[in-house]
Design a protein around this motif. Structure first.
Motif, short mmCIF file in Angstrom:
data_model
loop_
_atom_site.label_atom_id
_atom_site.label_comp_id
_atom_site.label_asym_id
_atom_site.label_seq_id
_atom_site.Cartn_x
_atom_site.Cartn_y
_atom_site.Cartn_z
N ALA A 51 88.09 -61.65 55.00
CA ALA A 51 87.80 -60.36 54.37
C ALA A 51 88.55 -60.18 53.05
CB ALA A 51 88.15 -59.22 55.33
N SER A 52 88.78 -61.27 52.33
CA SER A 52 89.41 -61.21 51.01
C SER A 52 88.32 -61.23 49.94
CB SER A 52 90.36 -62.38 50.81
OG SER A 52 89.63 -63.60 50.80
N PRO A 53 88.59 -60.71 48.76
CA PRO A 53 87.58 -60.70 47.70
C PRO A 53 87.03 -62.08 47.35
CG PRO A 53 89.34 -59.20 47.13
CD PRO A 53 89.79 -59.93 48.36
N ILE A 54 87.90 -63.09 47.28
CA ILE A 54 87.45 -64.42 46.84
C ILE A 54 86.53 -65.05 47.89
CG2 ILE A 54 89.53 -65.55 47.74
CD1 ILE A 54 87.39 -66.57 44.66
N VAL A 55 86.86 -64.90 49.18
CA VAL A 55 86.02 -65.47 50.22
C VAL A 55 84.67 -64.75 50.28
CG1 VAL A 55 85.76 -65.84 52.71
CG2 VAL A 55 87.94 -66.33 51.60
N GLN A 56 84.70 -63.43 50.20
CA GLN A 56 83.46 -62.67 50.22
C GLN A 56 82.60 -62.98 48.99
OE1 GLN A 56 82.41 -60.32 52.89
NE2 GLN A 56 83.83 -61.86 53.68
N LEU A 57 83.26 -63.16 47.85
CA LEU A 57 82.53 -63.51 46.63
C LEU A 57 81.84 -64.86 46.79
CD1 LEU A 57 82.01 -62.82 43.55
CD2 LEU A 57 83.95 -64.31 43.09
N CYS A 58 82.57 -65.85 47.28
CA CYS A 58 81.99 -67.19 47.48
C CYS A 58 80.90 -67.15 48.54
CB CYS A 58 83.08 -68.18 47.86
SG CYS A 58 84.25 -68.55 46.54
N TYR A 59 81.10 -66.33 49.57
CA TYR A 59 80.11 -66.24 50.64
C TYR A 59 78.80 -65.66 50.12
CZ TYR A 59 78.37 -65.58 55.41
OH TYR A 59 77.63 -65.65 56.56
N VAL A 60 78.89 -64.54 49.39
CA VAL A 60 77.66 -63.94 48.88
C VAL A 60 77.03 -64.83 47.82
CG1 VAL A 60 78.63 -62.57 46.96
CG2 VAL A 60 76.64 -61.73 48.19
N ALA A 61 77.85 -65.58 47.08
CA ALA A 61 77.31 -66.53 46.10
C ALA A 61 76.52 -67.62 46.80
CB ALA A 61 78.44 -67.13 45.28
N PHE A 62 76.98 -68.04 47.99
CA PHE A 62 76.25 -69.07 48.73
C PHE A 62 74.92 -68.52 49.26
CE2 PHE A 62 75.49 -71.74 52.56
CZ PHE A 62 75.33 -72.95 51.89
N VAL A 63 74.92 -67.24 49.68
CA VAL A 63 73.66 -66.61 50.07
C VAL A 63 72.70 -66.60 48.89
CG1 VAL A 63 72.59 -64.44 50.80
CG2 VAL A 63 74.71 -65.22 51.90
N PHE A 64 73.20 -66.28 47.71
CA PHE A 64 72.38 -66.30 46.51
C PHE A 64 71.96 -67.72 46.14
CE2 PHE A 64 72.03 -62.25 44.07
CZ PHE A 64 72.47 -61.41 45.09
N PHE A 65 72.84 -68.67 46.39
CA PHE A 65 72.50 -70.09 46.23
C PHE A 65 71.21 -70.41 46.99
CE2 PHE A 65 72.53 -74.27 48.14
CZ PHE A 65 73.06 -75.15 47.21
N LEU A 66 71.08 -69.86 48.20
CA LEU A 66 69.96 -70.19 49.07
C LEU A 66 68.72 -69.34 48.82
CD1 LEU A 66 71.98 -70.62 52.38
CD2 LEU A 66 70.85 -72.44 51.09
N CYS A 67 68.88 -68.11 48.36
CA CYS A 67 67.72 -67.23 48.19
C CYS A 67 67.30 -67.08 46.72
CB CYS A 67 67.99 -65.88 48.86
SG CYS A 67 68.09 -66.00 50.66
N PRO A 68 67.98 -66.27 45.90
CA PRO A 68 67.59 -66.22 44.49
C PRO A 68 67.69 -67.57 43.79
CG PRO A 68 68.99 -64.36 45.03
CD PRO A 68 69.03 -65.28 46.21
N GLY A 69 68.59 -68.44 44.26
CA GLY A 69 68.70 -69.77 43.65
C GLY A 69 67.41 -70.55 43.78
N MET A 70 66.79 -70.50 44.96
CA MET A 70 65.51 -71.20 45.15
C MET A 70 64.39 -70.53 44.35
SD MET A 70 66.44 -73.70 46.98
CE MET A 70 68.13 -73.54 46.34
N TYR A 71 64.44 -69.19 44.28
CA TYR A 71 63.46 -68.48 43.46
C TYR A 71 63.58 -68.90 42.00
CZ TYR A 71 61.39 -64.71 40.74
OH TYR A 71 60.65 -64.02 39.82
N ASN A 72 64.82 -69.00 41.51
CA ASN A 72 65.03 -69.41 40.12
C ASN A 72 64.55 -70.82 39.87
OD1 ASN A 72 66.09 -66.98 39.36
ND2 ASN A 72 68.23 -67.61 39.44
N ALA A 73 64.79 -71.71 40.85
CA ALA A 73 64.32 -73.09 40.69
C ALA A 73 62.81 -73.13 40.57
CB ALA A 73 64.79 -73.93 41.87
N LEU A 74 62.14 -72.31 41.37
CA LEU A 74 60.68 -72.25 41.33
C LEU A 74 60.20 -71.64 40.03
CD1 LEU A 74 58.25 -72.90 43.19
CD2 LEU A 74 58.33 -70.52 43.94
N SER A 75 60.85 -70.55 39.61
CA SER A 75 60.45 -69.89 38.36
C SER A 75 60.70 -70.78 37.15
CB SER A 75 61.24 -68.58 38.20
OG SER A 75 60.96 -67.69 39.25
N GLY A 76 61.77 -71.56 37.22
CA GLY A 76 62.11 -72.43 36.10
C GLY A 76 61.07 -73.48 35.80
#
Length: 495
Positions: A51-76
């Motif tokens: 529950a620290s800022p850095i872990v939560q930041l990395c965690y949500v970034a990984f979620v974005f890695f998997l969701c918006p990241g794939m959308y961006n790859a497709l859009s690109g």
């Protein structure tokens, strides 16, 4: 100090764990429970608690890695991976139309429902959107793609509201630039990995065509994993920083108080409207870069390579710009002004170079299949470098904009609302520009609108940057914005 608060603090201290931070010899107290347990690495060194800022930041970034990241790859790839960009353009218009409406209130929703629920709801649309293109490969059902785009717009508005709270309100103000950079790097690494899929599938083909089912299936599986992982994120009231301080939040928000908060922000921070053109521009350039440059000029395998390089360059751009914005030997006010001047110089130089290349083709010439360039073409090297710098420009623009928002306040409630304004205007801009592309506005007209809006919006933003960005956010002003806040005694360390 409130004596009742003092008693609560003493009572709470009886159930806390004492640990030693990896970067300090000082002992800090954390609440009990697994959320605050720091795994031992070796010797006296420990990893940050969950529950620290850095872990939560990395965690949500990984979620974005998997969701918006794939959308961006497709859009690109341009056109959602299809040869004809019309369906993807119409779906994107629906997406950003819904996004623009919902995003205006998304900060309010996030404050009421909490980060975890908002994030979970926000991931669903990405899987549905990718599934719609998989379906389109077989039945050409454009309506399904457009409806899926609209649903994704609602989901994405919620997802980005939750992410913005984590990224710019959890860290100390002295570390917001690096936090934004870390998020943007991990997030865009998802698009890098996603871009490898179509590249590997088409590496031996120099034809111009749509991506196959295997690409869409791979993206679909990854976004589904991201949706499941989103449900394990912590809400803001659980976050404890490395020095023991907490995030400034409202304890028991109501729908009424949150809706009034929209008006409170516009009333107290009226100058934010001068940043609206900058918000509007922040997704405007994607249409030209993806559809009118990458899709228009290159065959499929080269588009795939370009997309990979574009998103990889964002990792570099975000890290450099985020680090520069946190330089301690310059005051925050000076960094804000220098960042704006630097971004204006990059805008003029980069889009000037883009104009030079745009004079070599138009929509009619780009429609000829034989005109598509391959990575073996003689002039590919220079165009590849240009596209890499388009990617760097995007990451610099987004990093700087988020940093400016983070410099306005440290209050998570206010920042959620500001981020909602940002995403709403950003999405409204995307609606306009994707519709322009669907209406076949000339490529030169698309470039001119992008260049002019980006440069002009920075001019509008200059008074805010020069007059309203201070060296430290005022704690008193942040606390006054929320009727009830959970502010730890250590929060004063932040200012």
């Amino acid at each position: 100090m409130d004596p009742n608060h003092e008693k609560d603090t003493k009572a709470e201290s009886q159930s806390v764990a004492t640990v030693r931070g990896p970067d300090s010899s000082d002992e800090i107290e954390l609440p009990g429970g697994w959320l605050y347990r720091r795994p031992r690495l070796f010797g006296r060194w420990t990893l940050p608690h969950f529950a620290s800022p850095i872990v939560q930041l990395c965690y949500v970034a990984f979620v974005f890695f998997l969701c918006p990241g794939m959308y961006n790859a497709l859009s690109g790839l341009g056109g959602g991976g299809q040869v004809d960009a019309t369906v993807a353009d119409n779906a994107t218009v629906a997406l950003y139309s819904a996004f623009a409406i919902v995003a205006f209130f998304s900060g309010t929703v996030c404050n009421k429902l909490g980060v975890r629920i908002t994030l979970g709801l926000g991931c669903f649309g990405y899987s549905l959107y990718i599934a719609s293109f998989l379906s389109y490969n077989h039945n050409q059902n454009a309506v399904f793609v457009i409806v899926a785009g609209a649903i994704l717009g609602v989901s994405a508005a919620l997802l980005w509201a939750a992410e913005s709270v984590i990224m710019i309100s959890y860290p100390h103000e002295s570390k917001k630039g690096k936090s934004i950079a870390i998020f943007w790097m991990i997030f865009n690494f998802g698009a890098v990995i996603g871009s490898i899929v179509p590249l590997a599938e088409n590496v031996h083909s120099n034809e111009s065509g749509s991506v196959g089912d295997s690409t869409y299936i791979a993206f679909l599986v990854l976004t589904a994993i991201g949706m499941a992982l989103a449900l394990a994120i912590c809400n803001a009231d659980k976050i404890v920083r490395h020095d023991g301080s907490k995030v400034i939040i409202i304890k028991h928000p109501t729908w009424k108080s949150e809706l009034l908060g929209l008006w409170e922000v516009l009333k107290s921070d009226y100058y934010i409207v001068a940043l609206f053109p900058m918000f509007l521009a922040s997704n405007w350039f994607y249409t030209y870069q993806f559809n009118d440059f990458n899709l228009a000029r290159f065959n499929l395998r080269t588009r795939s390579l370009n997309s990979l390089l574009y998103w990889f360059s964002q990792i570099l751009g975000a890290w450099v710009w985020g680090t520069l914005m946190d330089m301690t030997f310059l005051s925050r006010r000076t960094r804000a002004r220098a960042g704006l001047v630097g971004l204006f110089a990059i805008t003029m130089g980069l889009w000037g170079g883009g104009y030079s290349f745009q004079t070599t083709y138009d929509r009619a010439s780009a429609a000829v299949p034989s005109s598509k360039l391959d990575w073996t073409s003689d002039n590919y090297g220079g165009l590849c470098v240009l596209y890499i710098f388009y990617g760097i420009f995007d990451s610099v623009w987004q990093t700087y904009t988020y940093w400016i928002l983070g410099a306005i306040s440290n209050n998570s409630r206010k920042l959620a609302i500001l981020a909602g304004f940002y995403k709403a205007l950003q999405s409204a801009g995307a609606v306009i520009v994707y519709r322009m592309d669907a209406e076949l506005v000339s490529y030169m007209g698309m470039l001119a609108s992008t260049w002019g809006l980006c440069a002009g919006s920075l001019v509008f933003a200059a008074p805010v940057v020069w007059l309203k960005i201070t060296n430290h956010s005022e704690l008193k002003k942040d606390l006054e914005f929320s009727d009830e806040v959970e502010a730890d005694l250590h929060v004063k360390n932040e200012v």
